[in-house]
Design an enzyme around this catalytic site. Structure first.
Site, mmCIF file in Angstrom:
data_model
loop_
_atom_site.group_PDB
_atom_site.id
_atom_site.type_symbol
_atom_site.label_atom_id
_atom_site.label_comp_id
_atom_site.label_asym_id
_atom_site.label_seq_id
_atom_site.Cartn_x
_atom_site.Cartn_y
_atom_site.Cartn_z
ATOM 1 N N ASP A 259 -96.436 -30.194 25.908
ATOM 2 C CA ASP A 259 -96.023 -30.166 24.500
ATOM 3 C C ASP A 259 -94.539 -30.458 24.305
ATOM 4 O O ASP A 259 -94.149 -31.097 23.330
ATOM 5 C CB ASP A 259 -96.402 -28.821 23.865
ATOM 6 C CG ASP A 259 -97.901 -28.724 23.628
ATOM 7 O OD1 ASP A 259 -98.573 -29.782 23.633
ATOM 8 O OD2 ASP A 259 -98.399 -27.600 23.442
ATOM 9 N N SER B 266 -103.586 -17.559 27.079
ATOM 10 C CA SER B 266 -102.755 -18.423 26.258
ATOM 11 C C SER B 266 -103.700 -19.384 25.541
ATOM 12 O O SER B 266 -104.432 -20.148 26.181
ATOM 13 C CB SER B 266 -101.773 -19.188 27.149
ATOM 14 O OG SER B 266 -101.184 -20.211 26.396
ATOM 15 N N ARG C 182 -99.793 -32.579 18.198
ATOM 16 C CA ARG C 182 -98.352 -32.424 18.381
ATOM 17 C C ARG C 182 -97.497 -33.436 17.618
ATOM 18 O O ARG C 182 -96.531 -33.051 16.967
ATOM 19 C CB ARG C 182 -97.985 -32.410 19.881
ATOM 20 C CG ARG C 182 -98.471 -31.145 20.593
ATOM 21 C CD ARG C 182 -97.966 -29.874 19.919
ATOM 22 N NE ARG C 182 -98.494 -28.643 20.516
ATOM 23 C CZ ARG C 182 -99.521 -27.955 20.025
ATOM 24 N NH1 ARG C 182 -100.160 -28.377 18.944
ATOM 25 N NH2 ARG C 182 -99.926 -26.838 20.600
ATOM 26 N N ASP D 8 -92.747 -16.385 22.247
ATOM 27 C CA ASP D 8 -91.759 -17.435 22.560
ATOM 28 C C ASP D 8 -90.930 -17.825 21.340
ATOM 29 O O ASP D 8 -89.700 -17.854 21.400
ATOM 30 C CB ASP D 8 -92.461 -18.704 23.088
ATOM 31 C CG ASP D 8 -93.028 -18.514 24.495
ATOM 32 O OD1 ASP D 8 -92.339 -17.919 25.340
ATOM 33 O OD2 ASP D 8 -94.161 -18.978 24.733
HETATM 34 N N1 ARG Z 1 -103.407 -28.859 28.369
HETATM 35 C C1 ARG Z 1 -103.720 -29.190 27.028
HETATM 36 C C2 ARG Z 1 -102.804 -30.277 26.522
HETATM 37 O O1 ARG Z 1 -101.802 -30.496 27.118
HETATM 38 C C3 ARG Z 1 -103.772 -28.014 26.075
HETATM 39 C C4 ARG Z 1 -102.734 -26.960 26.242
HETATM 40 C C5 ARG Z 1 -102.912 -25.913 25.185
HETATM 41 N N2 ARG Z 1 -102.032 -24.805 25.301
HETATM 42 C C6 ARG Z 1 -102.419 -23.533 25.487
HETATM 43 N N3 ARG Z 1 -101.514 -22.623 25.535
HETATM 44 N N4 ARG Z 1 -103.663 -23.208 25.641
HETATM 45 O O2 ARG Z 1 -103.067 -30.939 25.579
#
Ligand code: ARG
Length: 413
Positions: A121, A170, A92, A13
């Site tokens: 995110d 992922s 984040r 990405d």
């Molecule tokens: N769903 C979780 C959050 O929003 C973690 C997402 C992590 N991303 C990934 N590609 N595994 O905090």
């Protein structure tokens, strides 16, 4: 000369974002920023190699200490959102702020990330970035990019997107948690094998005990050895992970309303949260514990939203700090069967009296067993009266109200 700062990981990405920021958004120059919140070393190698191959000006910012401190604020708040200790979520704002600092220092007028339009995110990054006047750009979301398109584009442009990463899953990893999603895991009924785990071993029959010392709700030592936050978290991830501690498989309710199947590993977080709650259970009063649960749930919600700098959070932390002045002491945790179970706790601030609670003592100070008799007579009194009238109505034999109003309405109980 216009310049944009891109949150850069070296994955597909963010790699395709580099030329797109020039072609589609008209920037003369892109700088890539990778913020260290405790990702594995291989991710930095991938980011550096990809940046080199792209000829990208690449900055790495170490934010581990700052991130670890935020995670420990989470411990004071017993922070968990649907069983998830918020690793990605808390990282984040730290990452977004670090990128913003680089962008300002480098004279950028734009900030970009490679998040899709489906996740959390994008919201967490942009909440921070939209506090500024800079242009906020989300190429993957705005241009409606798919993985397939990105792969073809990368090939046509000869971009360096070889292998790396975690294969079909992922994955997002930092000090506090490792998250695995996508591919077969998108089917909620799919039972993953051991291959999705990297931090945790399947539990065997083995057990181990560890002693964690807290000062005002912050963990400060393990087995009597003082440790700074980053080292303490890394140590417990290794140690508890060996016993399979901290695996979570959940259907997570995301901010946009979508449910997403998530698998997490977070051995240190589970250990520290379990120990911290055990210590609070010893030193806080019942009413403090019950009220703090509401405060903690709000903290976790704002943490999940990436809004830890909201005034509400400072207010919640005011309450939390007041309660934590007594959360000092030691907890023994046993790693056992994939759990981190508190098996002993000790504090000079205990709101506990062994002699009052003991079965072996009759009278302590001015309180003796028989003092409970009066309380026992009143306990459940209203329900006794209500149940009596319900029974009367059910009997349906006319209206015969005989209320005497005394506490011991039916004599013995
Ligand atoms: N769903 C979780 C959050 O929003 C973690 C997402 C992590 N991303 C990934 N590609 N595994 O905090």
């Amino acid at each position: 000369m216009t310049r944009v700062a891109l949150a850069f990981s070296g994955g597909l990405d963010t790699t395709v974002c580099v030329p797109l920021l020039e072609e589609e958004y008209g920037y003369d120059d892109v700088i890539g920023v990778t913020v260290d919140v405790g990702q594995p070393a291989a991710e930095f190698t991938e980011a550096r190699e990809t940046a080199d191959a792209l000829g990208l000006d690449h900055h790495v910012v170490d934010a581990k200490a700052e991130f670890a401190e935020l995670c420990l604020e989470g411990v004071r708040a017993n922070a968990s959102y649907q069983g998830y200790p918020l690793g990605t979520a808390l990282a984040r704002p730290v990452i977004a702020s670090a990128i913003l600092e680089v962008a300002e220092a480098e004279g950028c007028t734009g900030l970009a990330h490679g998040c899709t339009g489906k996740g959390n995110d994008q919201l967490r990054f942009e909440a921070i970035w939209r506090d500024t006047d800079m242009e906020v750009i989300a190429p993957v979301r705005e241009l409606g990019l798919t993985r397939e398109w990105e792969n073809e584009y990368a090939e046509s442009k000869d971009l360096p997107v070889e292998g790396g990463g975690g294969g079909k899953w992922s994955i997002d990893t930092n000090l506090w948690s490792r998250s695995v999603e996508g591919s077969e895991l998108e089917d909620p009924s799919y039972v993953p094998g051991e291959e999705i785990y990297e931090w945790t071993q399947a539990p065997t029959g083995e057990t181990e005990e560890v002693e964690i010392t807290f000062e005002e709700g912050y963990p400060v030592a393990v087995d009597g050895e003082s440790m700074a936050p980053v080292a303490l978290i890394e140590h417990l991830n290794e140690r508890a992970g060996a016993y399979g501690v901290g695996r979570t498989d959940s259907m997570e309710d995301r901010m946009l309303g979508l449910k997403v199947r998530e698998n997490y590993e977070h051995p240190a977080a589970t250990t520290l949260l379990s120990a911290h709650e055990a210590l609070e259970s010893l030193v806080l009063t019942q009413e403090e514990r019950e009220f703090k649960e509401l405060i903690d749930a709000e903290w976790a919600k704002k943490g999940y939203e990436g809004l830890v700098d909201a005034p509400l959070v400072s207010a919640l932390e005011g309450f939390i700090a007041e309660t934590q002045t007594r959360v000092t002491g030691t907890v023994t945790v046993r790693f056992e069967g994939g759990q981190a179970r508190a098996v002993g706790r000790d504090s000079e601030y205990a709101a506990y009296s062994a002699s009052h609670a003991s079965f072996d003592t009759e009278t302590v100070g001015k309180i003796s067993q028989e003092d409970a008799t009066g309380v026992a007579k009143y306990h459940g009194f209203q329900r006794r009266l209500a149940n009596e009238s319900i029974a009367r109505l059910a009997a349906d034999d006319g209206v015969e109200l005989t209320t005497d109003g005394g506490p011991a309405a039916d004599g013995d109980d």
